[in-house]
Design an enzyme around this catalytic site. Sequence first.
Site, mmCIF file in Angstrom:
data_model
loop_
_atom_site.group_PDB
_atom_site.id
_atom_site.type_symbol
_atom_site.label_atom_id
_atom_site.label_comp_id
_atom_site.label_asym_id
_atom_site.label_seq_id
_atom_site.Cartn_x
_atom_site.Cartn_y
_atom_site.Cartn_z
ATOM 1 N N ASP A 269 0.865 -1.171 0.000
ATOM 2 C CA ASP A 269 0.000 0.000 0.000
ATOM 3 C C ASP A 269 0.904 1.223 0.000
ATOM 4 O OD1 ASP A 269 -2.252 1.603 0.050
ATOM 5 O OD2 ASP A 269 -3.210 0.502 1.676
ATOM 6 N N GLU A 473 -17.413 9.933 4.778
ATOM 7 C CA GLU A 473 -16.796 8.641 5.098
ATOM 8 C C GLU A 473 -15.897 8.236 3.942
ATOM 9 O OE1 GLU A 473 -19.561 5.427 5.465
ATOM 10 O OE2 GLU A 473 -20.664 5.926 3.651
#
Length: 730
Positions: A269, A473
């Site tokens: 990542d 979100e």
Amino acid sequence: MKKIFFPLIFIFFVSATFAQKKYAYPFQNPSLSIEARVNDLVSRLTLEEKVAQMLNAAPAIDRLGIPAYDWWNECLHGVARTKFHVTSYPQAIGMAATFDVNSMKKMGDFTSEEGRAINNESIRKNDRSRYTGLTYWTPNINIFRDPRWGRGQETYGEDPFLTGSIANAFVTGLQGDDPKYLKAAACAKHYAIHSGPESSRHTFDVNITDHDLWDTYLQAFHELVVNAKVAGVMCAYNAYGGQPCCGNDKLMVNILRNQWKFTGYVTSDCGAIDDFYETHKMFPDAESSAADAVLHGTDVECGNATYKTLVKAVKDGKLTEKDIDASLKRLFTIRFRLGMFDPVSMVKYAQIPITALERQPHKALALEMAKQSIVLLRNENNILPLSKNINHIAVLGPNADNANTQLGNYNGQPSIVTTVLQGIKDKLKNADVFYSRATDFTATTPQDFSKLIDSIKNADVIIYVGGISPRLEGEQMKVDNPGFSGGDRTTIALPSVQTDFMKALKATGKPVVFVMMTGSAVAIPWEEENIPGIIDAWYGGQAAGTAIADVLFGDYSPAGRLPVTFYKSDSDLPPFEDYSMQNRTYRYFKGVPLYPFGFGLSYTKFTYGNLKLSKTKINKNESIAAELTVTNSGEIAGDEVVQLYLTHKNVSAEDPLYSLKGFKRINLKPGASQKVKFIITPGMMKVVNDKGQSVLNSGDIKISVAGSLPSQRSAELGAAKPATAILSVK
């Protein structure tokens, strides 16, 4: 004979000419095996060139004619972050709500078609920048264990079987069916045990039981690596058992490479290798961190700093050049499988034109999946569908005319986005449609709604389109609105300003329908008791407005199902930071949910006939068939999602209360019946013990087939009565 002889000579001549063509290097010769070509290419690189190829933005090697390539691209629900207009499907959580693997596979195919078109056009223009490549860092198959996680919208929900099934369909569609070339390369992320909080994702160290590891967190990864043959895996930021995931003995070496025999590439990542020494504090410096990640099989660093130290790490003896070569060979194998070093004439995917973007079949599927994803949660006194003869309608709310919300996150930008307001206007050509945003998503002070309420006194029906937003979100965001923090949610309750407004709407005495957009479960206990019509539309993509209008006015009977449990309140949830599965998700939650996993109502009714097993007593190595008849006993045609659940009797406290093991989405006309058959294999009947081993114990297994989780709560909400049978395992 002459008609056969001359074509054979011609074919031989062409083949011989092709074979004799002179190549500067063997790796350029398409007639050689990919393995031979990769070995030749890697052997010609200097150490410095090899290391540079292990960054996501790999530079060109001009002396060998190797073009630059950026490994980073996205296609969560359609090609993302591109400068071209592309088709945008419902957000991942919405696609999971379709419970339709056929639509999902087609969506993957259409997405890679558009991705190839962009890649081909970009190469033609010599543009090899980020978001033009063919290695897509999708899908996100982390288990949505806690509704407060802001990135849960990117997942396929809380169930390992549903996640693996939907993801498998997507990956096989995306990667194509050519025996030699990948259409595109999918990547299973984030490996593993990663689902918030966003604020601590660079630092937290997960410690869970082997049971939870294998029963919940690894199942979907196993499905994609072993069965779907996914090309790539992305390792996560966090640590597990004291080691960063990208440098983890158990996850990366023992399981991924040794047990599952994964031969594809692994990327970190973005910034995760920096975390080894900066936040996890596992190593003293970048050089040691880079060496450790490579030795654990992390081939690409998404970043531009830490892996640059690998040259010195080799010279310092922290790893060998052969270790670097192992990663390089995996990376170039993917690029060769994508046809990047072969003539366009040999690679059918390399011939897809830019006109493939937003083709009509793609747009039609985006609409179909948006309709398939919509979940009817409440329909008191059959308030829905609404009449098309309405004269005056009020369309209110922060998501009523909000294209931004519909597109979710990790999204592309389509040419046209139809909002709910526009969809309703298109449906009701002659009606008087009043619109107001009415409320923000959240508020810090009490609101006065009296003036607005007075403005809608002539409305025949009120549609409030609220919920939340991907601007509240999402991934590690700078958001601190009430109820939200850093991308996560601090409460699962619908923001109070919206409930207060709906109380004011109810007080008018007019019919009220609540259309909720969300990427996660929202607690709406007051609405469930007081608002007669409620649908969950997720973040429905470019065609969400048309799809919602079709459902509201009866042109489509909703059949979406919840891929997550909707809890009643925050008190139902364990601490967010606790990764134990105890009392989490439908499989382990011992309370009563607001809406169960797998739940969704319809405008018609379905009944489930007797469930017949091919055998009622079996040995541990036997499979059985479970068959029943499903009937549309209502008055309109519609889809039904038939779901198979297993419940083991006399098992340990660690075993699930229910386990989804099969589902089929079918369509039935009024009065029509269809036989539905499931094959239940020994593997499906196994449970995971405390050592993480899958075992099949003797005893009884309850088999339930239903249109929702076969629970008392589902029955209370109007779900069809399940068909059940008992199977005895010797």
